[in-house]
Design an enzyme around this catalytic site. Structure first.
Site, short mmCIF file in Angstrom:
data_model
loop_
_atom_site.label_atom_id
_atom_site.label_comp_id
_atom_site.label_asym_id
_atom_site.label_seq_id
_atom_site.Cartn_x
_atom_site.Cartn_y
_atom_site.Cartn_z
N LYS A 189 0.82 -1.20 0.09
CA LYS A 189 0.07 -0.15 -0.06
C LYS A 189 0.93 1.20 0.02
CE LYS A 189 -3.70 -2.85 -0.01
NZ LYS A 189 -4.65 -3.17 1.02
C1 LIG Z 1 -5.40 -4.07 1.40
C2 LIG Z 1 -7.05 -4.14 1.56
C3 LIG Z 1 -7.26 -4.41 2.74
C4 LIG Z 1 -6.97 -5.11 3.85
O1 LIG Z 1 -6.15 -4.88 4.18
P1 LIG Z 1 -5.03 -5.67 5.20
O2 LIG Z 1 -4.20 -4.57 5.90
O3 LIG Z 1 -4.00 -6.65 4.43
O4 LIG Z 1 -6.02 -6.48 6.31
C5 LIG Z 1 -8.89 -4.20 2.86
N1 LIG Z 1 -9.66 -3.37 1.64
C6 LIG Z 1 -8.90 -3.14 0.59
C7 LIG Z 1 -9.62 -2.26 -0.29
C8 LIG Z 1 -7.59 -3.54 0.38
O5 LIG Z 1 -7.00 -3.20 -0.71
#
Ligand SMILES: *Cc1c(COP(=O)(O)O)cnc(C)c1O
Length: 387
Positions: A189
């Protein structure tokens, strides 16, 4: 020639130093870095209360619980997301339904949401919570969704996992119109704590619930206790919570990353703009730019325009991978997953998401990507599409 990944974290010496300093400090978990990270994140996004947790999936779970989602309730989200956006409701015993996307923004369609709400109201089955997702970092039209929330009486959890640092109507994403905004700091991210997430809210009462849910439902605050304190050791469990805490090591990394958010953001924006120009004449539908917002450019997704090209997605995808380009696909619509089909969803239920999915390819974009690497991606696309 080494491959180019679709995404890649940006770790600098300052990040390494911050983690090592914490490792040598008295606190590995629940120390001062967590509060400092929460405070700095809140300042960057102009959100009063931030609660850091172990990942965004946990953040979505406790966000649902803090807004009262439970058995018998209905939660709506978009099919074009990671499964966590929908699973969180099921953790609470609620059922899930979806609102199809707007093919231009690839976010939940506000027109579709309104139409579905009208039908649901007539049938007496309105959602308790709606979870719009800022897909690829492009903010949803949250003001319009807030107007619908006020009319139809639901709460909003903004899944801003892709959108750290994005801007809507001149304000940081998540700061207005929504009850809780959720961010992810997974390694792919915008900024990372390796694994990590944040619940952010302007409402101190909701924040207090989130803090309890994060750590076993336990409080050490005498004002929240049911009984008189029995001494300095005393704490109370006043509800059922979880261990969704993040560590001080992760928070130190997050804090260090957050300091570079403006630069990371600027680099993504510059690369995205360069793709916009370099790919303008390709047979693609490119990510839209909206006048009221500024995307965080978490992902750069091209859709193959089948009227202009006879190369299908799978052929293109395999050719690109064969050339060392780390393409990916975001997302297979959630309702198409076997575990959701088992709940009764079927192909054709959300046609815009399905059509988008059939044509989408995520091409590499990350802050340390060089223009040379970007040119290699464009060259590979040229070859793949015979241009
Ligand atoms: C990555 C993601 C999540 C989950 O995030 P984690 O930190 O890996 O649990 C939830 N929603 C979206 C849209 C994502 O891209």
């Amino acid at each position: 020639m080494t491959g180019i990944p679709y995404s890649c974290q940006t770790i600098e010496d300052a990040d390494v130093d911050a983690v090592i300093a914490t490792l040598r400090s008295p606190f590995l978990t629940q120390g001062p870095a967590i509060e400092a990270f929460e405070k700095a994140f809140g300042e960057a996004h102009q959100i009063a209360e931030c609660v850091a947790v172990s990942n965004a999936t946990a953040a979505l779970h406790i966000a649902c619980l803090a807004l009262g989602v439970g058995p018998g309730d209905i939660v709506w989200t978009t099919p074009n997301s990671f499964v966590a956006s929908a699973n969180c409701a099921r953790y609470c015993g609620a059922s899930v339904d979806f609102v199809d996307i707007d093919p231009v923004t690839r976010n939940m369609s506000v027109v579709g949401l309104k139409a579905k709400l009208e039908v649901a109201r007539d049938g007496g089955k309105l959602p308790k919570v709606v979870i719009p997702v800022d897909f690829a970092g492009l903010p949803c039209d949250m003001k319009a969704i807030r107007d619908l929330a006020d009319t139809f009486g639901f709460k909003i959890i903004e899944d801003a996992s892709h959108a750290v640092g994005a801007v809507l109507d001149g304000h940081p994403v998540g700061s207005r119109h929504v009850d809780i905004a959720v961010f992810s700091f997974h390694a792919v991210k915008i900024i990372t704590t390796a694994e990590g997430g944040m619940c952010a809210t302007q409402d101190p009462e909701v924040a207090a619930k989130l803090r309890l849910l994060r750590s076993h439902g336990i409080t050490r605050n005498p004002e929240e206790m049911v009984n008189e304190s029995e001494g300095p050791w005393y704490y109370e469990q006043i509800g059922l919570g979880y261990n969704y805490r993040v560590t001080d090591l992760q928070a130190a990394l997050g804090l260090s990353q957050l300091k570079r958010l403006p630069q990371l953001y600027a680099r993504r924006e510059a690369l995205a703009r360069r793709y916009d120009e370099l790919l303008a004449d390709f047979p693609f539908i490119l990510p839209s730019r909206e006048a009221i917002s500024q995307s965080a450019h978490h992902l750069y997704v091209i859709e193959i325009d089948e009227r202009a090209s006879n190369v299908d997605r799978r052929t293109a995808f395999e050719a690109l991978r064969g050339m060392g380009i780390g393409v990916n696909v975001h997302y297979m619509p959630i309702h198409q997953q076997p575990d959701y089909r088992a709940l009764g969803f079927k192909p054709g239920d959300f046609p815009a998401s399905e059509r988008y999915y059939a044509r989408a390819i995520t091409i590499p974009l990350y802050p340390t990507m060089t223009e040379d690497q970007q040119d290699r991606v464009v060259e590979a696309l040229k070859q793949t599409f015979g241009l």
